[in-house]
Scaffold this motif. Structure first.
Motif, PDB file in Angstrom:
ATOM      1  N   GLY A  39       0.783  -1.225   0.000  1.00 48.40           N
ATOM      2  CA  GLY A  39       0.000   0.000   0.000  1.00 48.40           C
ATOM      3  C   GLY A  39       0.815   1.274   0.000  1.00 48.40           C
ATOM      4  N   ASP A  40       2.099   1.224   0.386  1.00 47.77           N
ATOM      5  CA  ASP A  40       2.913   2.434   0.378  1.00 47.77           C
ATOM      6  C   ASP A  40       3.296   2.835  -1.046  1.00 47.77           C
ATOM      7  OD1 ASP A  40       3.091   3.066   3.147  1.00 47.77           O
ATOM      8  OD2 ASP A  40       4.361   1.320   3.413  1.00 47.77           O
ATOM      9  N   ASP A  41       3.511   1.854  -1.907  1.00 50.13           N
ATOM     10  CA  ASP A  41       3.830   2.118  -3.302  1.00 50.13           C
ATOM     11  C   ASP A  41       2.588   2.638  -4.011  1.00 50.13           C
ATOM     12  OD1 ASP A  41       4.495   2.026  -6.010  1.00 50.13           O
ATOM     13  OD2 ASP A  41       5.839   0.318  -5.717  1.00 50.13           O
ATOM     14  N   SER A  42       2.766   3.660  -4.876  1.00 49.55           N
ATOM     15  CA  SER A  42       1.619   4.227  -5.590  1.00 49.55           C
ATOM     16  C   SER A  42       0.926   3.191  -6.458  1.00 49.55           C
ATOM     17  CB  SER A  42       2.075   5.402  -6.466  1.00 49.55           C
ATOM     18  OG  SER A  42       3.042   4.984  -7.402  1.00 49.55           O
ATOM     19  N   GLU A  43       1.665   2.190  -6.926  1.00 51.25           N
ATOM     20  CA  GLU A  43       1.073   1.140  -7.742  1.00 51.25           C
ATOM     21  C   GLU A  43       0.208   0.206  -6.906  1.00 51.25           C
ATOM     22  OE1 GLU A  43       1.232   0.734 -11.055  1.00 51.25           O
ATOM     23  OE2 GLU A  43       2.264   2.643 -11.158  1.00 51.25           O
ATOM     24  N   GLU A  44       0.398   0.245  -5.588  1.00 56.18           N
ATOM     25  CA  GLU A  44      -0.356  -0.636  -4.699  1.00 56.18           C
ATOM     26  C   GLU A  44      -1.332   0.166  -3.847  1.00 56.18           C
ATOM     27  OE1 GLU A  44       2.681  -2.376  -2.376  1.00 56.18           O
ATOM     28  OE2 GLU A  44       3.493  -3.609  -3.973  1.00 56.18           O
ATOM     29  N   LYS A  45      -1.702   1.334  -4.337  1.00 53.99           N
ATOM     30  CA  LYS A  45      -2.518   2.242  -3.537  1.00 53.99           C
ATOM     31  C   LYS A  45      -3.820   1.590  -3.104  1.00 53.99           C
ATOM     32  CE  LYS A  45      -4.455   6.904  -3.639  1.00 53.99           C
ATOM     33  NZ  LYS A  45      -4.645   8.123  -4.455  1.00 53.99           N
ATOM     34  N   ALA A  70      -1.189   5.115   4.685  1.00 53.71           N
ATOM     35  CA  ALA A  70      -2.553   5.580   4.419  1.00 53.71           C
ATOM     36  C   ALA A  70      -3.589   4.864   5.271  1.00 53.71           C
ATOM     37  CB  ALA A  70      -2.882   5.399   2.944  1.00 53.71           C
ATOM     38  N   ASP A  71      -3.242   3.691   5.785  1.00 49.94           N
ATOM     39  CA  ASP A  71      -4.206   2.889   6.547  1.00 49.94           C
ATOM     40  C   ASP A  71      -3.788   2.680   7.998  1.00 49.94           C
ATOM     41  OD1 ASP A  71      -6.189   2.268   4.553  1.00 49.94           O
ATOM     42  OD2 ASP A  71      -4.661   1.069   3.559  1.00 49.94           O
ATOM     43  N   THR A  72      -2.854   3.464   8.476  1.00 51.61           N
ATOM     44  CA  THR A  72      -2.364   3.281   9.842  1.00 51.61           C
ATOM     45  C   THR A  72      -3.408   3.632  10.885  1.00 51.61           C
ATOM     46  OG1 THR A  72      -0.080   3.696   9.175  1.00 51.61           O
ATOM     47  CG2 THR A  72      -0.597   3.965  11.497  1.00 51.61           C
ATOM     48  N   SER A  73      -4.045   4.773  10.742  1.00 53.86           N
ATOM     49  CA  SER A  73      -4.996   5.242  11.755  1.00 53.86           C
ATOM     50  C   SER A  73      -6.404   5.359  11.178  1.00 53.86           C
ATOM     51  CB  SER A  73      -4.558   6.594  12.324  1.00 53.86           C
ATOM     52  OG  SER A  73      -4.497   7.571  11.301  1.00 53.86           O
ATOM     53  N   HIS A  74      -7.377   5.051  12.022  1.00 51.27           N
ATOM     54  CA  HIS A  74      -8.784   5.121  11.634  1.00 51.27           C
ATOM     55  C   HIS A  74      -9.587   5.649  12.832  1.00 51.27           C
ATOM     56  CE1 HIS A  74      -8.124   2.738   7.941  1.00 51.27           C
ATOM     57  NE2 HIS A  74      -7.227   2.117   8.678  1.00 51.27           N
TER      58      HIS A  74
END
Length: 291
Positions: free
Chosen positions: A112-118, A268-272
């Motif tokens: 998910g950190d890579d833009s291709e794996e967004k 991008a998905d660390t905190s919710h």
């Protein structure tokens, strides 16, 4: 977007052809047509790009691994161990929400950190029945939680929102007063801008109230967020790294609180955030994390 762009371009052409005065300003007309064409091309490119990128999307499960493959020119293949999946996301765009369709994504370690794996897609847009059918095969561990109904925020949340809303209104009013006093000729626009901002605030709060919610069950936590669009997050307590709760004085007076969970995932998905809730949700979450 494509339809609006075409309509705008057609309207510009008709005005130029049918109005002699407008025909004299060909530069202005040409600029309008160019803008409309750019809008159409941009919308078409986004559509084509996604079609090419996710062409022939496939996902299957074998044992404790999920295999994902897609792509037209660039073939992409992922192998995701199920025990590395931190959470399940269910998304609905505004249009999909009206059509009651859902798309599923996975939140997992190292992706998910890579833009291709967004976007770690698992299931593309489908009806709720099809979603459940595919989840039962690909990720049955989250099936029951995915279908559970979240609880809307308590009505007392309006009291908790009143405090920041009043501060926002004061700031907007002061800014408008300063602008009006510095430039009296624009005082009408300052008042109009203030009114628009206040309407946006109220509409946003209403949409937030109608959309957001949470559900703390025995084994999982489910969160719903959004305004026009809506997204759900389903996470098992054991995958929560840590959690914190907070409330302002008005929320405390009404016995409600909100929170924030942190996962071991991409940035991008660390905190919710956990929307305001009432009851023993805090104890359920903490006990679930300790099991």
């Amino acid at each position: 977007m494509i339809i609006l762009g075409i309509a705008g371009a057609a309207g510009t052409v008709f005005r130029v052809v049918g109005n002699p005065d407008a025909a004299q300003s060909l530069i202005g007309a040409a600029s309008g047509i160019i803008v409309a064409v750019l809008i159409v091309v941009s919308a078409l490119w986004d559509t084509v790009k996604d079609f090419v990128r996710y062409y022939d999307f496939r996902a299957k499960r074998r044992g404790d691994k999920i295999y994902i493959r897609y792509g037209f020119f660039k073939k992409v293949e992922y192998t995701v161990p199920v025990n590395k999946i931190q959470a399940l996301k269910l998304r609905q765009s505004f249009v999909a929400r009206l059509g009651k369709r859902y798309m599923a994504e996975i939140v997992n370690v190292g992706m998910g950190d890579d833009s291709e794996e967004k976007n770690s897609f698992l299931i593309l847009y489908s009806t709720e029945a099809k979603l459940d059918e595919k989840l039962a095969v690909l990720l049955p561990e989250f099936l029951d939680a995915a279908g559970a109904e979240v609880e809307r925020q308590p009505s007392s949340v309006w009291a908790a929102w009143a405090f920041p809303a009043v501060i926002y209104t004061i700031i907007v009013a002061v800014c408008a007063a300063v602008c009006a006093s510095a430039m009296p000729e624009y005082s009408v626009w300052a008042v109009a801008g203030t009114s628009v901002l206040e309407v946006c605030l109220v509409v946003g709060m209403i949409l937030k109230y109608l959309t957001e919610g949470s559900l703390a069950e025995k084994d999982f936590l489910k969160l719903a967020k959004g305004y026009f669009a809506r997204s759900y997050l389903v996470v098992r307590y054991r995958n929560i790294q840590y959690v914190r709760f907070s409330r302002n004085p008005l929320a405390k007076a009404f016995g409600i609180q909100k929170g924030e969970i942190h996962l071991l995932a991409s940035s991008a998905d660390t905190s919710h955030s956990i929307p305001y809730f009432k009851g023993n949700g805090e104890e359920i979450i903490k006990e679930g994390m300790l099991r």
